[in-house]
Design a protein around this motif. Structure first.
Motif, mmCIF file in Angstrom:
data_model
loop_
_atom_site.group_PDB
_atom_site.id
_atom_site.type_symbol
_atom_site.label_atom_id
_atom_site.label_comp_id
_atom_site.label_asym_id
_atom_site.label_seq_id
_atom_site.Cartn_x
_atom_site.Cartn_y
_atom_site.Cartn_z
ATOM 1 N N TYR A 49 0.810 -1.215 0.000
ATOM 2 C CA TYR A 49 0.000 0.000 0.000
ATOM 3 C C TYR A 49 0.847 1.270 0.000
ATOM 4 O O TYR A 49 0.306 2.367 -0.121
ATOM 5 C CB TYR A 49 -1.026 -0.002 1.144
ATOM 6 C CG TYR A 49 -0.487 -0.254 2.534
ATOM 7 C CD1 TYR A 49 -0.035 0.783 3.330
ATOM 8 C CD2 TYR A 49 -0.473 -1.537 3.066
ATOM 9 C CE1 TYR A 49 0.444 0.556 4.600
ATOM 10 C CE2 TYR A 49 -0.008 -1.778 4.347
ATOM 11 C CZ TYR A 49 0.451 -0.724 5.115
ATOM 12 O OH TYR A 49 0.925 -0.949 6.386
ATOM 13 N N TYR A 50 2.153 1.132 0.120
ATOM 14 C CA TYR A 50 3.067 2.249 -0.140
ATOM 15 C C TYR A 50 3.624 2.201 -1.567
ATOM 16 O O TYR A 50 4.405 3.060 -1.957
ATOM 17 C CB TYR A 50 4.241 2.230 0.843
ATOM 18 C CG TYR A 50 3.966 2.871 2.183
ATOM 19 C CD1 TYR A 50 4.195 4.230 2.395
ATOM 20 C CD2 TYR A 50 3.490 2.126 3.249
ATOM 21 C CE1 TYR A 50 3.953 4.821 3.623
ATOM 22 C CE2 TYR A 50 3.234 2.698 4.488
ATOM 23 C CZ TYR A 50 3.474 4.048 4.666
ATOM 24 O OH TYR A 50 3.229 4.619 5.893
ATOM 25 N N ASN A 176 -6.041 2.241 9.978
ATOM 26 C CA ASN A 176 -5.443 2.166 8.639
ATOM 27 C C ASN A 176 -6.367 2.809 7.603
ATOM 28 O O ASN A 176 -6.640 2.239 6.556
ATOM 29 C CB ASN A 176 -5.095 0.733 8.244
ATOM 30 C CG ASN A 176 -3.914 0.183 9.025
ATOM 31 O OD1 ASN A 176 -4.051 -0.748 9.802
ATOM 32 N ND2 ASN A 176 -2.736 0.776 8.847
ATOM 33 N N THR A 177 -6.877 3.994 7.939
ATOM 34 C CA THR A 177 -7.695 4.862 7.064
ATOM 35 C C THR A 177 -9.126 4.374 6.870
ATOM 36 O O THR A 177 -9.828 4.856 5.986
ATOM 37 C CB THR A 177 -7.053 5.090 5.669
ATOM 38 O OG1 THR A 177 -7.217 3.924 4.842
ATOM 39 C CG2 THR A 177 -5.578 5.426 5.761
ATOM 40 N N GLN A 201 -4.407 7.193 12.400
ATOM 41 C CA GLN A 201 -4.757 7.349 10.985
ATOM 42 C C GLN A 201 -6.196 6.911 10.690
ATOM 43 O O GLN A 201 -6.441 5.967 9.941
ATOM 44 C CB GLN A 201 -3.778 6.569 10.099
ATOM 45 C CG GLN A 201 -3.817 6.970 8.638
ATOM 46 C CD GLN A 201 -3.470 8.431 8.393
ATOM 47 O OE1 GLN A 201 -2.567 8.981 9.007
ATOM 48 N NE2 GLN A 201 -4.210 9.088 7.498
ATOM 49 N N VAL A 205 -5.530 9.465 3.531
ATOM 50 C CA VAL A 205 -4.532 10.538 3.546
ATOM 51 C C VAL A 205 -5.135 11.850 3.043
ATOM 52 O O VAL A 205 -5.781 11.903 2.002
ATOM 53 C CB VAL A 205 -3.313 10.143 2.686
ATOM 54 C CG1 VAL A 205 -2.338 11.306 2.571
ATOM 55 C CG2 VAL A 205 -2.614 8.931 3.294
ATOM 56 N N ASP A 222 -0.347 8.944 10.932
ATOM 57 C CA ASP A 222 0.670 8.047 10.387
ATOM 58 C C ASP A 222 0.985 8.503 8.962
ATOM 59 O O ASP A 222 1.838 9.359 8.742
ATOM 60 C CB ASP A 222 0.202 6.598 10.437
ATOM 61 C CG ASP A 222 1.277 5.603 9.992
ATOM 62 O OD1 ASP A 222 2.392 6.036 9.645
ATOM 63 O OD2 ASP A 222 1.013 4.394 9.987
ATOM 64 N N GLU A 223 0.246 7.993 7.982
ATOM 65 C CA GLU A 223 0.518 8.396 6.599
ATOM 66 C C GLU A 223 0.268 9.886 6.359
ATOM 67 O O GLU A 223 0.816 10.464 5.420
ATOM 68 C CB GLU A 223 -0.325 7.569 5.623
ATOM 69 C CG GLU A 223 0.149 6.128 5.453
ATOM 70 C CD GLU A 223 -0.359 5.202 6.537
ATOM 71 O OE1 GLU A 223 0.097 4.046 6.586
ATOM 72 O OE2 GLU A 223 -1.200 5.636 7.364
ATOM 73 N N ASP A 224 -0.530 10.516 7.203
ATOM 74 C CA ASP A 224 -0.755 11.958 7.060
ATOM 75 C C ASP A 224 0.463 12.783 7.449
ATOM 76 O O ASP A 224 0.484 13.991 7.215
ATOM 77 C CB ASP A 224 -1.948 12.399 7.915
ATOM 78 C CG ASP A 224 -3.262 12.370 7.152
ATOM 79 O OD1 ASP A 224 -3.235 12.530 5.911
ATOM 80 O OD2 ASP A 224 -4.316 12.196 7.785
ATOM 81 N N GLN A 226 4.354 12.582 6.710
ATOM 82 C CA GLN A 226 5.480 11.918 6.065
ATOM 83 C C GLN A 226 6.825 12.510 6.480
ATOM 84 O O GLN A 226 7.823 11.802 6.562
ATOM 85 C CB GLN A 226 5.339 12.015 4.535
ATOM 86 C CG GLN A 226 4.098 11.342 3.984
ATOM 87 C CD GLN A 226 4.138 9.833 4.071
ATOM 88 O OE1 GLN A 226 5.193 9.224 4.042
ATOM 89 N NE2 GLN A 226 2.977 9.216 4.206
ATOM 90 N N LYS A 247 9.399 5.754 6.331
ATOM 91 C CA LYS A 247 8.470 6.768 5.836
ATOM 92 C C LYS A 247 9.160 8.127 5.702
ATOM 93 O O LYS A 247 8.947 8.843 4.724
ATOM 94 C CB LYS A 247 7.280 6.850 6.783
ATOM 95 C CG LYS A 247 6.139 7.710 6.346
ATOM 96 C CD LYS A 247 4.975 7.598 7.321
ATOM 97 C CE LYS A 247 5.343 8.101 8.705
ATOM 98 N NZ LYS A 247 4.191 8.166 9.618
#
Length: 333
Positions: A49-50, A176-177, A201, A205, A222-224, A226, A247
């Motif tokens: 997913y990245y 996880n979103t 998260q 994002v 988290d992903e928000d 970087q 990340k």
């Protein structure tokens, strides 16, 4: 300085289920930098997913090998400045940056702690509980000697989610979103929510404007988040950030990110992917700067090929060896 690398498969002890899918293994790339009889190790993992493709990373390593090997031995901060000129993905940058810190410390006969004058208490790590019915998650939590848990969610089960708190353990949620805007409103307006250590998260994002850090939920990005450039715009919404080395690009930028986050009053967690002790040892090196730790990655796999710092029932055990304390396990092959 010599550059080499190898690919390994990390086999999970049990199926790892999150909102993005189910996994039984991860492929990882271990990067090695060697000089004067010492070797430093870094790691990056293929996370779908990245969009991580290790074939692309290997091609890039072939491309930059000569430049890396001809680079002078300098302090790690200057080596990272050099890495920024090579147009590297953050995952690959992290592997090289961590390998250099490990090598540099071994050559100087000093640990990462000593090189950076770090001291302080080490937070306990959480253990990850995969997506499953709440009753199954509760059973696993109660059967474990760990005290801190990160419980994965795929959407929000409003009727049962607070049952996790009845275990008496320290519980965090990681969507996880997968939470809707209504889910987020429900949580941040519910007083019971303050009993979760954090909620990580919740939204896809960039869709965090519904989040209000001044209500009951301790929202963690988290992903928000970087890198350091994200912090200012997140301040009204998140009260905590999850720093992952892959990340943000390695130990060097992570140090800067943590220090700036502290200035802006964020709580900080040092997190991980599914990693061997190569990656986990690098993460533990930053733990004294953090409020929370989620460093169970090597505990989730059955074939850890490396040694270094470790986690035992949540307790972080710091290697006393120089650098990041990383070495490869001996095999019978």
């Amino acid at each position: 300085m010599k550059l080499s690398w190898k690919r390994e498969i990390l086999y999970l002890k049990e199926t790892f289920s999150i909102a993005h899918g189910k996994y039984n293994f991860r492929e990882t790339l271990v990067v090695m930098l060697a000089s004067h009889g010492e070797t430093g190790y870094g790691e990056c993992v293929a996370i779908d997913y990245y969009g991580i493709d290790l074939d692309v990373f290997v091609l890039k390593l072939h491309e930059i090998k000569q430049e890396i090997e001809s680079a002078p031995m300098v302090v790690p901060q200057d080596f990272y400045t050099f890495l920024t000129t090579l147009n590297l993905h953050s995952f690959l940058s992290s592997a090289l940056d961590c390998a250099y810190w490990d090598l540099f410390g071994k050559l100087e006969n000093k640990s990462f702690f000593q090189l950076n004058d770090l001291n302080g208490n080490l937070p306990e790590s959480s253990f990850t509980i995969s997506v499953s019915p709440v009753e199954e998650q509760v059973r696993k939590i109660l059967a474990s000697p760990w005290q801190n848990f990160k419980v994965k969610c795929n959407g929000l089960n409003r009727a049962d989610i607070f049952k996790l708190l009845e275990t008496g353990k320290e519980i965090a949620l990681d969507s996880n979103t997968s939470f809707s805007e209504d889910d987020c409103r429900f949580l941040q307006e519910n007083e019971l929510t303050k009993n979760f250590v954090y909620i990580e998260q919740p939204r896809p994002v960039g869709e965090y404007r519904i989040l209000n850090k001044n209500l009951y939920a301790n929202w963690m990005a988290d992903e928000d988040c970087q890198d350091i450039s994200y912090l200012e715009k997140l301040r009204p919404h998140y009260s905590a950030i999850n720093v992952k080395l892959m990340k943000c690009g390695g130990l060097t930028p992570a140090l800067e990110l943590i220090r700036e986050a502290r200035k802006l009053k964020f709580k900080v967690m040092i997190g991980c992917m599914t990693e061997s002790s190569v990656g986990i040892s690098a993460g533990i090196a930053l733990a004294p700067l953090c409020d929370y730790a989620d460093l169970d990655g090597a505990n989730l796999i059955s074939n850890d090929f490396s040694e270094g710092s470790s986690v035992e029932n949540g307790r972080l055990l710091l290697s006393e060896k120089p650098g990041l304390g990383i070495s490869m396990r001996k095999t019978n092959n």
